[in-house]
Write an enzyme that holds these catalytic residues in place. Structure first.
Site, PDB file in Angstrom:
ATOM      1  CE  LYS A 193      -3.535  -0.681   2.553  1.00  0.00           C
ATOM      2  NZ  LYS A 193      -4.356  -0.789   3.776  1.00  0.00           N
ATOM      3  CG  ASP A 312      -1.419   1.814   8.183  1.00  0.00           C
ATOM      4  OD1 ASP A 312      -2.306   2.408   7.552  1.00  0.00           O
ATOM      5  OD2 ASP A 312      -1.175   0.610   8.036  1.00  0.00           O
ATOM      6  CE  LYS A 352      -5.329   2.101   8.949  1.00  0.00           C
ATOM      7  NZ  LYS A 352      -5.069   0.653   8.950  1.00  0.00           N
TER       8      LYS A 352
END
Length: 807
Positions: A193, A312, A352
């Site tokens: 990612k 994240d 995120k």
């Protein structure tokens, strides 16, 4: 149906590129000849037994005419049970609404304020705060999205509450065009990612530039990054794979099951990654003391902060997916606090997030929009389309954003307060955000676009769950295209271990290993002129190890990754380094010494063993053997900064040990600077009361230490068959070739590089001046106290002065 827009294939018939139709083996199909649904294999078997479809089975044809249909049972539910709503969702899925953008469309929101600094005062931020009873629902949060889109998202999520988890995962795997990319060569999908987003944003993370397009990382600097709330560390593994030891990372995450798994860093090795868990040593980012201590730790080692911070964070919300945003609000905020604390001016930040419907979440986005010059809300292709995940990318942090950081720290304290029955609901008033039309429209459009794609993806999963015969036909071609775009190879993750001899063969390559045995030439007063026909091109480094010591080592050291470090002993054997916690990157071969550094004075003197690099052949796979001496040492110094970490003491039952050994590189001095070097030395008192000359060693987090040199090692930058000379008439340097006695000025040569001494040449021609007596380095010493063959400081000073040559 148009094959280009048809995003899946039914298993009953796959049309190939030539238009022919083939039937996959061992798959179900619909029959045009017989009612119901059953397997092709069963039909053929029955036909061989003379089955007549107009008659029932049995001796008297008394059986039913219809075959038993295939069960549509889901998971472990009872026979015939059907999940509520799945069929309806499946029937409303429209494959034509699924759009694959490879690469993704990046839309930036630019902060158009002309001021460089953040123009929000502490008083304004305090006035903007709004508190109230904690909010536990999200279905009325329609200020920043279309009401119908929010309703459909919540309804689509709820459909899957009763679906068996195994069915859900299977349908998701078959339906997602990007699913087969998986984790590639990395530990998990998060690493891929990050590779996706790095390419998506033109490698702004691994090759950052400032607003003028100039590299953010200076030539001799490291790329500093932080990985926060990111265990087990996929983002960092990608960074270290892409940049190697030229990147140094700081990690912060929850300990125990959510910790960084450094042993799984295979693609990018973790020797330059430094996990830190805050003053509470638990990695809890909600704790203000942990935030402050992590900030101090990072800033002490980077001076101006990190170039990149990645976050994240996330946690399980099983059964509460619809309020994931509300449950994650403090996590959003604390990650942003850390970024505002440690990201340097013009640095970048990526975090995120999940849904962004509440005023609290959008208020955080607004504050980041004010603290950075540009932001982008994106959903990379590697983020599964059916979930709420998205990423906020912030580019070019503005100076003086600490006002916002301090305010958010106060908000965090309010949220942490156990005596406060109210919750913080708004950071920025709605009317303030609504009045910024560009910002408001950007967030609304982002929510609507991501929401529509999510709804369609959830319906697609429902369709694939309802029909187990459906497969996504583009997975293979999508994988190939994406890996090429992200500059990843289609390889299997593996951790190859080779023998020491094989590793040495790769590193040394075509060189004869016999140079390992070359002894230095020892310097005394009678050999000065012979060993130094010219002092030009000669350098020296201080040594703290002498031959008669047993506790220290000066030798070659081979790094094979982590603590797997060997050294060449006096018998020519490569033996493991014992009783010393030293980490070196794999494919490292350096010439170095293990020495004692000291802290304190006299009886309170403390000793710390450390690793000092003198010169190198290969640094973490980077071959430097043919560079000039100065360039090799410059890279060794950069390498040592990347690997050097503050000492941490870890308890193991009844014992403790220090996790890391300080790693440094010797400073290189020119020979004509010899007297200047001695003037930098200071007097230090040792435990036995002796006063010895030593030099300071700056440590990252502890008070300055000092070393006691016991000799000098002279190294040349000029190849053994050349001499670097000085022409007084021409007032410039030239090179004298010994074999044919020719002299050439640099401008007469095709390349001065032919005169550069490789590592082997410098090492084999090294000259050692050992200080067998402390009096050898005193400025003034009576002639009667001298020993005839020993070289004294005054002798060397007079010799260098007699040359009177500019270096």
């Amino acid at each position: 149906m148009d094959r280009q827009s048809h995003s899946f294939r039914r298993a009953e018939a796959i049309e190939d590129e030539e238009g022919e139709t083939s039937v996959p083996k061992k798959r179900l199909k619909l029959s045009d000849n017989m009612p119901g649904m059953y397997s092709e294999q069963s039909r053929r078997m029955m036909e061989k037994m003379n089955f007549d479809k107009t008659k029932g089975l049995g001796k008297s044809s008394q059986g039913v005419l219809e075959p038993v249909t295939i069960t549509t049972q889901k998971g472990r539910k009872g026979l015939g049970a059907q999940p509520d709503g799945i069929e309806l969702a499946a029937s409303t899925w429209d494959h034509s609404k699924e759009k694959l953008n490879i690469p993704e469309n990046v839309i930036w929101l630019h902060n158009t304020e002309p001021e460089e600094e953040v123009q929000i005062t502490a008083d304004t931020l305090e006035q903007w705060l709004k508190s109230g009873p904690p909010k536990l629902t999200i279905d009325d949060e329609t200020l920043f999205c279309d009401e119908q889109i929010l309703l459909q998202i919540l309804e689509s999520k709820s459909i899957f509450d009763k679906l068996d988890a195994r069915d859900m995962r299977g349908a998701r795997t078959r339906s997602n065009p990007f699913e087969t990319i998986k984790n590639n060569i990395f530990m998990n999908r998060a690493a891929v990612k990050m590779a996706n987003m790095d390419a998506m944003f033109d490698y702004m993370f691994t090759d950052p530039v400032n607003p003028k397009g100039e590299p953010l990382v200076r030539k001799d600097d490291l790329l500093y990054f932080a990985d926060v709330c990111a265990g087990p560390g996929g983002f960092s593994e990608y960074f270290l794979w892409r940049k190697g030891w030229a990147a140094k990372g700081f990690g912060f995450t929850l300990r125990n099951e959510n910790d960084f798994k450094l042993s799984d860093f295979i693609a990018g090795t973790p020797e330059t990654f430094d996990p830190f868990y805050g003053t509470k040593n638990d990695g809890n980012i909600f704790d203000p003391e942990n935030i402050d201590s992590f900030t101090d730790y990072v800033m002490a080692q980077t001076t101006s902060g990190v170039h990149i911070m990645m976050a994240d964070g996330g946690f399980s919300v099983d059964g509460q997916e619809n309020i994931q945003e509300i449950l994650s609000k403090q996590l959003y905020m604390c990650q942003m606090i850390v970024a505002l604390n440690i990201v340097q001016t013009n640095g970048h930040f990526v975090v995120k997030l999940f849904d962004l419907f509440t005023p609290f979440s959008v208020g955080l986005i607004y504050l980041m929009y004010k603290c950075f010059k540009s932001i982008s809300i994106c959903k990379p292709n590697t983020s599964r389309p059916a979930n709420s995940e998205r990423y906020l990318v912030c580019k070019w942090k503005k100076p003086l954003a600490d006002t916002v950081a301090r305010h958010l720290c106060r908000v965090n304290t309010l949220i942490n307060s156990k005596h406060n029955s109210k919750d913080v609901l708004e950071l920025v008033p709605y009317h303030v955000m609504k009045s910024d039309e560009i910002f408001f429209q950007y967030v609304t459009n982002s929510n609507n676009e991501i929401g529509k794609n999510q709804i369609n993806a959830l319906k697609k999963i429902a369709a694939f769950s309802n029909d187990p015969c459906m497969i996504e036909s583009r997975q293979s071609s999508v994988k190939e295209r994406c890996l090429a775009l992200w500059k990843l190879s289609d390889r299997i993750r593996k951790n190859p271990k080779i023998s020491v001899q094989e590793e040495l063969d790769i590193i040394i390559d075509k060189w004869d290993k016999s140079f390992f045995k070359d002894e230095p030439k020892y310097l005394n007063v009678s050999l000065l002129e012979n060993l130094f026909p010219s002092i030009l091109g000669w350098y020296f480094v201080p040594l703290s190890y002498v031959e008669n010591e047993t506790s220290n080592i000066r030798s070659f050291f081979l790094g094979r990754g982590g603590k797997d470090v060997l050294h060449l002993d006096k018998k020519g054997r490569w033996v493991p380094l014992e009783k010393l916690y030293l980490e070196l990157s794999p494919r490292t071969l350096v010439y170095a010494e293990i020495v004692c550094e000291y802290l304190g004075s006299g009886k309170s003197l403390r000793t710390i063993r450390s690793f000092h690099i003198i010169d190198g052949i290969m640094l973490g796979g980077v071959d430097i053997r043919k560079y000039s001496l100065e360039e090799r040492v410059r890279l060794c110094e950069k390498y040592s900064r990347a690997l050097n970490k503050p000492c941490k003491t870890v308890g193991l039952t009844d014992t403790t040990y220090t996790t890391t050994v300080p790693i440094r590189c010797k400073r290189l001095y020119k020979m004509n600077e010899i007297e200047g070097y001695f003037h930098t030395l200071e007097d230090y008192k040792l435990k036995d009361g002796q006063i010895r000359l030593g030099y300071k060693v700056r440590d990252i987090t502890e008070p300055e230490r000092f070393c006691i040199p016991k000799g000098l090692l002279f190294l040349t930058e000029v190849r053994h068959d050349y001499l670097k000379m000085y022409s007084k008439s021409q007032r410039k340097h030239y090179f004298y070739k010994k074999d044919d006695r020719t002299s050439l000025f640099p401008d007469q040569m095709l390349s001065v590089e032919e005169t550069i001494a490789s590592f082997r040449s410098s090492y084999s021609n090294r000259i050692l001046w050992e200080w067998k007596k402390a009096t050898q380095v005193l400025r003034d010493i009576a002639y009667g106290d001298r020993e005839p063959e020993l070289l004294y400081r005054e002798d060397l000073r007079k010799f260098v002065d007699s040359k009177n040559i500019p270096q």
